[in-house]
Scaffold this motif. Structure first.
Motif, PDB file in Angstrom:
ATOM      1  N   PRO A   1      33.799  48.736 -15.301  1.00 33.86           N
ATOM      2  CA  PRO A   1      33.460  50.124 -14.984  1.00 33.86           C
ATOM      3  C   PRO A   1      34.649  51.035 -15.270  1.00 33.86           C
TER       4      PRO A   1
ATOM      5  N   ILE B   1      17.969  47.574  -8.865  1.00 35.90           N
ATOM      6  CA  ILE B   1      19.047  46.892  -8.155  1.00 35.90           C
ATOM      7  C   ILE B   1      18.853  45.386  -8.248  1.00 35.90           C
TER       8      ILE B   1
ATOM      9  N   GLU C   1      28.914  57.986  -9.101  1.00 34.69           N
ATOM     10  CA  GLU C   1      28.775  56.682  -8.437  1.00 34.69           C
ATOM     11  C   GLU C   1      28.381  55.596  -9.420  1.00 34.69           C
TER      12      GLU C   1
ATOM     13  N   ASP D   1      27.225  43.510 -10.678  1.00 37.83           N
ATOM     14  CA  ASP D   1      28.386  44.088 -10.009  1.00 37.83           C
ATOM     15  C   ASP D   1      28.493  43.599  -8.559  1.00 37.83           C
ATOM     16  N   ASP D   2      27.622  42.674  -8.187  1.00 35.61           N
ATOM     17  CA  ASP D   2      27.575  42.219  -6.797  1.00 35.61           C
ATOM     18  C   ASP D   2      28.872  41.517  -6.381  1.00 35.61           C
TER      19      ASP D   2
ATOM     20  N   ASN E   1      30.981  53.558 -11.461  1.00 34.91           N
ATOM     21  CA  ASN E   1      31.830  52.574 -10.817  1.00 34.91           C
ATOM     22  C   ASN E   1      31.213  51.181 -10.755  1.00 34.91           C
ATOM     23  N   HIS E   2      30.030  51.031 -11.308  1.00 33.48           N
ATOM     24  CA  HIS E   2      29.347  49.739 -11.231  1.00 33.48           C
ATOM     25  C   HIS E   2      28.906  49.234 -12.601  1.00 33.48           C
ATOM     26  N   ASN E   3      29.312  49.920 -13.642  1.00 36.82           N
ATOM     27  CA  ASN E   3      28.750  49.664 -14.975  1.00 36.82           C
ATOM     28  C   ASN E   3      29.469  48.542 -15.717  1.00 36.82           C
ATOM     29  N   TRP E   4      29.469  47.346 -15.159  1.00 43.31           N
ATOM     30  CA  TRP E   4      29.934  46.180 -15.894  1.00 43.31           C
ATOM     31  C   TRP E   4      28.920  45.886 -17.007  1.00 43.31           C
TER      32      TRP E   4
END
Length: 254
Positions: free
Chosen positions: A115, A198, A121, A80-81, A124-127
């Motif tokens: 996402p 991460i 939170e 998700d970077d 919103n990053h769960n690709w």
């Protein structure tokens, strides 16, 4: 397999039925389109199999037992970077599938989900990508599947360790890191645990090195603590699968 293909693609597909199950319509089109969808096939295979309905009905009809495995599914986390584009995510998924499945004669459906924009939170990053792989290789005629069903895709796990066959989690981690290197990115992927890991971003200052080390140690300690909580373990495992074995739990704890 048709049901799973429809769900992954957020599509409406007709299962034509087999000797073991009645025909049925599976409709998940109301959930909205995935960020990306494709079916990859070996070069010699008939292009009509690029239609999900055609491919997975053919798979179902090939299997001759009620309890036959009709697909292998991998759910892979995508980065998700900010440095990573949707094109990078597509390339990551496709090159992995080509390397481990297509070149051996399997077909695969890839569906990338963005996402969902939930309030939590983490939502919103769960690709992630769903990779649905045919359980058999295609025959030389390109219109059917081989009689022999390969078993080498399934890892053999003992006491929580993969002792034979592919360790898909590890292979996916290595694949991402090699891709990042090839693009000149300093991102790296940590192993997974109960406490979310991460991507290790660029480190250009000596001061940041200590904080990264300290943060990593904290996460390891939290994993050790949280891995004693059965509820947390079940929640983590069921994020990617709703049916699991004792071996799955053992591997996760290890």
């Amino acid at each position: 397999a048709v049901a799973k293909a429809a769900y992954n693609a957020r599509d409406k597909l007709a299962f034509e039925g087999t000797d073991f199950a009645e025909a049925k319509i599976y409709d998940w089109s109301q959930k909205g389109d995935p960020a990306y969808h494709c079916i990859l096939l070996p070069e010699h295979v008939n292009r009509t199999f690029q239609l999900s309905e055609v491919l997975w009905n053919a798979v179902e009809k090939t299997e001759g037992r009620k309890n036959s495995q009709v697909a292998l599914e991998l759910v892979v986390a995508l980065p998700d970077d900010a440095e990573i584009s949707i094109e990078d995510r597509i390339a990551l998924a496709e090159t992995f599938v080509k390397e481990h499945f297509l070149k051996h004669g399997f077909g695969a459906q890839i569906d990338i989900h963005a996402p969902d924009g939930g309030e939590e939170e983490g939502d919103n990053h769960n690709w992630h990508a769903h990779v649905l792989v045919t359980p058999r290789c295609f025959a030389e005629d390109g219109n059917s599947f081989q009689e022999r069903k390969p078993r080498e895709l399934m890892p053999v796990i003992k006491l929580g360790k993969v002792i034979a066959g592919p360790d898909w989690g590890k292979l996916w981690m290595q694949h991402q890191n090699l891709y990042f290197e090839s693009k000149g990115l300093e991102l790296r992927v940590d192993p997974m645990g109960v406490v979310a890991q991460i991507h290790l971003g660029p480190v250009r200052m000596r001061g940041r090195a200590f904080s990264l080390f300290e943060e990593h140690s904290t996460r390891e300690e939290l994993n050790s603590i949280d891995s004693t909580d059965p509820k947390l373990i079940l929640e983590k495992i069921t994020q990617t699968k709703n049916i699991f074995t004792v071996e799955d739990v053992d591997r996760f704890l290890h």
